[in-house]
Design an enzyme around this catalytic site. Structure first.
Site, PDB file in Angstrom:
ATOM      1  N   LYS A 171       0.842  -1.208   0.000  1.00 31.37           N
ATOM      2  CA  LYS A 171       0.000   0.000   0.000  1.00 31.37           C
ATOM      3  C   LYS A 171       0.879   1.261   0.000  1.00 31.37           C
ATOM      4  CE  LYS A 171      -3.178   3.021   1.047  1.00 31.37           C
ATOM      5  NZ  LYS A 171      -4.225   3.499   0.197  1.00 31.37           N
ATOM      6  N   LYS A 239       2.136  11.531   5.546  1.00 30.87           N
ATOM      7  CA  LYS A 239       2.305  10.347   6.416  1.00 30.87           C
ATOM      8  C   LYS A 239       2.789   9.171   5.554  1.00 30.87           C
ATOM      9  CE  LYS A 239      -1.612   8.161   7.252  1.00 30.87           C
ATOM     10  NZ  LYS A 239      -1.669   6.876   6.547  1.00 30.87           N
TER      11      LYS A 239
END
Ligand SMILES: NC(=O)c1ccc[n+]([C@@H]2O[C@H](COP(=O)([O-])OP(=O)(O)OC[C@H]3O[C@@H](n4cnc5c(N)ncnc54)[C@H](OP(=O)(O)O)[C@@H]3O)[C@@H](O)[C@H]2O)c1
Length: 299
Positions: A171, A239
């Site tokens: 991911k 992030k």
């Protein structure tokens, strides 16, 4: 059948829980800020007082929280998910977080006789609402089988990637492309516009060209008008870029385009654009090029 447990009812989690309810499943849930779950409670979700209470009521726990810090907060301690897990239960953790934190929690979950799988998703709130979310899954395939039907009630595609932690790794690798693609798209629009092509026309041509990935197709038009509600804010993509850079450093893989994109996202924050969708990186390029920024509706 025991209800499905759901921890973290934010932008993504609330929509996923809504799909589980719509499939006819009983759902128990927890959100740190319970008021935000009001609409789901009206739709039938039973709100619990702690992540532990959710796990105690379910054989399948799903979670979707901001980052590794949030994941530790819902996982650990007397009120955490792990303290409440039933033997044989499966926890499908769907947030985009550190693979190392995922593996560390996996060991604690196994000690309770339960299983953790990482099941991060590709797509946005729009994709969830359209029922088109894709899952990448890491961990024991037998544990995946126990929750497969619940995941399919949320989205149609599940790809098993390998051992625990590898799905979230995949991911992170996927998401670095989102930011880098959006920067490249922004540069293309700025170059065309500065040369005399109307911004609207440049966007139209690029969206009909071979560079129009599914993400560019829905996010590209944001350089004309930023949505009032961000699909994915600047700090959230940073992030993920940070996780990619950490992994690159640990593994000895250079990620020069990620490092550069991260710097330009810093500039977006410096320009007080942090609350917008990360497509606002276009504004950074536009300002440096002497072009007008994207149109904003009121925040
Ligand atoms: N948005 C997207 O398009 C998208 C797409 C794919 C993946 N993701 C990933 O999905 C995850 C969630 O994203 P989102 O957009 O749904 O974020 P969000 O709307 O900000 O929701 C975050 C959730 O985490 C909870 N949370 C945050 N810190 C916490 C803490 N310390 N303790 C307990 N709960 C905490 C929040 O609770 P409160 O309501 O109390 O704040 C909320 O339920 C992220 O990892 C993101 O990278 C997002």
């Amino acid at each position: 059948m025991a209800p499905v447990g759901f921890v973290g009812l934010g932008t993504m989690g609330s929509r996923m829980a809504k799909r589980l309810l719509a499939s006819g499943r009983a759902v128990v849930g927890y959100n740190r800020t319970p008021e935000k779950a009001r609409a789901l409670v009206e739709a039938g979700l039973v709100l619990q007082k702690s992540p532990r209470a959710v796990a105690e009521a379910s054989d399948a726990v799903l979670s979707m929280v901001t980052d590794s810090t949030a994941l530790r907060a819902i996982a650990l301690g007397a009120d955490g998910v792990i303290a409440g897990l039933r033997p044989g239960a499966v926890w499908a953790e769907m947030s985009t977080v550190s693979p190392d934190v995922t593996r560390e929690l996996g060991r604690a979950v196994a000690e309770r006789g339960a299983a953790l799988i990482d099941a991060p998703v590709s797509g946005s709130a729009v994709t969830v609402d359209a029922g088109q979310l894709s899952f990448m899954v890491g961990g024991d395939p037998a544990a995946l089988e126990k929750v497969r039907a619940h995941l399919l009630a949320i989205g149609p595609t599940i790809t098993h990637v390998g051992a625990l932690g590898l799905a979230v790794t995949m991911k992170i690798a996927t998401n670095l492309g989102l930011a880098v693609q959006m920067l490249a798209f922004s540069e293309a629009v700025a170059l065309a516009e500065k040369a005399g092509i109307a911004r609207e026309r440049a966007v139209e041509v690029l969206l009909k060209s071979v560079i129009a990935s599914p993400m560019v197709k829905y996010r590209g038009p944001f350089v004309l008008g930023m949505p009032a509600e961000a699909l994915f804010k600047v700090d959230m993509i940073q992030k993920d870029l940070g996780l990619a850079l950490e992994m690159g450093k640990a593994l000895g893989v250079p990620l020069p385009s990620v490092a550069l994109t991260d710097e330009l996202m810093n500039a977006a924050r410096g320009l007080d654009l942090a609350d917008y969708d990360f497509a606002v990186v276009f504004d950074v390029i536009a300002r440096m090029s002497g072009l007008r920024p994207s149109v904003k509706t009121r925040r």
